[in-house]
Design an enzyme around this catalytic site. Structure first.
Site, PDB file in Angstrom:
ATOM      1  CG  ASP A   3     -30.582  36.811  49.328  1.00  0.00           C
ATOM      2  OD1 ASP A   3     -30.885  35.669  49.576  1.00  0.00           O
ATOM      3  OD2 ASP A   3     -31.036  37.238  48.029  1.00  0.00           O
ATOM      4  CB  SER A  51     -27.852  33.508  43.129  1.00  0.00           C
ATOM      5  OG  SER A  51     -29.012  34.286  42.781  1.00  0.00           O
ATOM      6  N   GLY A  80     -27.853  32.060  37.747  1.00  0.00           N
ATOM      7  CA  GLY A  80     -26.672  31.679  38.037  1.00  0.00           C
ATOM      8  C   GLY A  80     -25.853  32.472  38.681  1.00  0.00           C
ATOM      9  CB  SER A  89     -29.859  40.004  46.220  1.00  0.00           C
ATOM     10  OG  SER A  89     -30.973  39.533  46.688  1.00  0.00           O
ATOM     11  CG  HIS A 101     -31.759  33.693  46.433  1.00  0.00           C
ATOM     12  ND1 HIS A 101     -31.309  34.802  46.735  1.00  0.00           N
ATOM     13  CD2 HIS A 101     -31.588  32.787  45.385  1.00  0.00           C
ATOM     14  CE1 HIS A 101     -30.477  34.899  45.517  1.00  0.00           C
ATOM     15  NE2 HIS A 101     -30.869  33.742  44.589  1.00  0.00           N
TER      16      HIS A 101
END
Length: 447
Positions: free
Chosen positions: A236, A319, A317, A334, A206
């Site tokens: 993801d 991710s 942040g 995720s 993402h």
């Protein structure tokens, strides 16, 4: 003569005690200052073996007779079973059997029914092996009517579907181990991987679509690479190819903050109850436990399935940042709900699935598909995931940990303690002798 001998004995004892203090202190100092164990070899624990044993039993006995496995607080394998015959097979294998009502096949059938229902953004569900339930959660964005409709679907499945409302919002953690930036936002680099020719960063899908250009610092003047593949929603994960094709030295290390890192030696599947670490550029290094597997999350951007659910906190942040345990790579961040002040739930994309889909393997790892364990020590080392030239070297454990390591400083501490006792004893004996001598002298003078 007798008094002279006593004085000699006391002096010899004091000298021996002082010598013991010096020797013991030197042993402690050498142990603390010595080189730490090689960080490239992760610690092996009973829990790691337990996880593999539980997975083997579940695979061998089948989804109709079992309902998952986990690692208990003592690091031993526990397998959920649906009948006594299966329980006996589990016990013979040395694991603990927990009788349950619903098999893995029933639990998966329930999640299939939930997926077939109209999609409700802000909801998530996962398999709770220990309670033998499917847990459905709804965040604060889910309306009363949508929650009521989903509750009706759950009631139609059966009493083993548990409904829970949760604070916060299920969101992807866009914006976190070393930051990488693009026009799509800011994410964390995950693990360095390779296809045998070129090197890549494996991060969250993402974070940005194919073609996104990534930079490695806040000024945006050092291009790291470009996203060349990925999957989101559904999965993801994504692949960022390095601009120069190579990840650089020590690419098998991931950052844990303060210029430190941990060496990654392989990939693995997590176990429920396992202790894990997560690193991200927003909230740094955090740890927690795996609480469920095969989770589905309905983000506003789309639905992602097959995720790892944990109680590790994360913030926007983080991710794409790496999750690992005992030097074994498990997944990339995720999304989730909550924050690192109040706590929350964080979901991870499993790493083996992503790597198989992308046709890559870990950089510098000769061992793939290693079994993951349920506990991990605070990771040593130094590096930055996704950096083209990660910092080199490893740093040992803390001074306190090394002082309490009996293998390193135990004998020295025992010598120091014994010497102190001897010194105190000789001082007390001398004081007592002086007191009695004064008593005798005073008595004679008074008489």
């Amino acid at each position: 003569m007798r008094h002279a001998r006593r004085r000699i004995v006391r002096r010899v004892t004091r000298l021996a005690a002082v010598g013991g203090l010096l020797v013991g202190s030197a042993m402690v100092t050498r142990a603390v200052a010595s080189e730490p164990p090689d960080a490239s070899t992760p610690p092996r624990t009973l829990a790691r073996t337990a996880s593999g044993a539980g997975a083997d039993l579940v695979s061998r006995l089948g989804a109709d007779r079992t309902a998952g496995h986990w690692v208990d607080s003592d690091g031993r394998p526990v397998v959920a079973v649906t009948d006594e015959r299966t329980a006996e097979a589990v016990r013979r294998a040395g694991a603990t059997a927990k009788p349950v009502r619903h098999s893995m096949s029933e639990l998966r059938s329930a999640t299939a029914t939930l997926r077939a229902a109209p999609r409700v953004s802000g909801t998530a569900w996962s398999l709770d092996y220990r309670s033998n339930e499917v847990v459905v959660r709804g965040d604060r964005t889910v309306s009363g009517s949508d929650w009521s409709r989903l509750t009706g679907v759950a009631q139609g499945i059966g009493g083993f579907v548990r409904m829970e409302r949760t604070e916060g919002t299920f969101t992807t953690r866009l914006n976190g181990a070393e930051p990488i930036l693009s026009t799509a936002g800011r994410c964390s680099a995950g693990f360095n991987v390779t296809d045998g020719t070129n090197d890549f960063i494996l991060t969250a899908g993402h974070c940005g679509p194919t073609g996104s250009v990534w930079f490695g610092d806040g000024r945006g003047d050092r291009q790291v690479g470009r996203t060349v593949a990925g999957s989101f929603p559904g999965d993801d994960f994504s692949l960022v190819e390095y601009a120069n094709g190579k990840a650089g030295d020590d690419a098998d290390l991931v950052a844990v903050g303060d210029g430190k890192g941990v060496r990654i030696t392989g990939t693995g599947e997590p176990a429920v109850g396992q202790r894990v670490f997560r690193s991200g550029s927003t909230s740094g290094l955090r740890d927690g436990r795996v609480t469920a597997l095969d989770a589905t999350v309905n983000y506003p951007e789309g639905t992602v399935t097959g995720l790892i659910e944990t109680d590790v906190c994360a913030e926007p942040g983080d991710s794409g940042g790496p999750m690992f345990s005992e030097g074994v790579a498990l997944g990339v961040t995720s999304g989730g709900s909550g924050d690192c002040d109040k706590g929350g739930t964080t979901f991870f994309q499993p790493l083996p699935e992503a790597m198989e889909s992308l046709g890559v393997r870990l950089v510098g790892s000769g061992r793939q598909d290693a079994a993951a364990g349920s506990s991990a020590t605070a990771p040593p080392g130094a590096a930055a995931p996704g950096a083209q030239a990660p910092a080199t070297g490893v740093e040992g454990s803390t001074l306190l940990a090394r002082l309490t390591d009996r293998r390193n400083v135990g004998p020295g501490l025992l010598i120091v303690a014994g010497s102190l006792v001897a010194l105190v004893a000789t001082r007390w004996i001398r004081a007592e002798a002086d007191r009695k001598a004064y008593q005798r002298h005073y008595s004679a003078t008074w008489g």
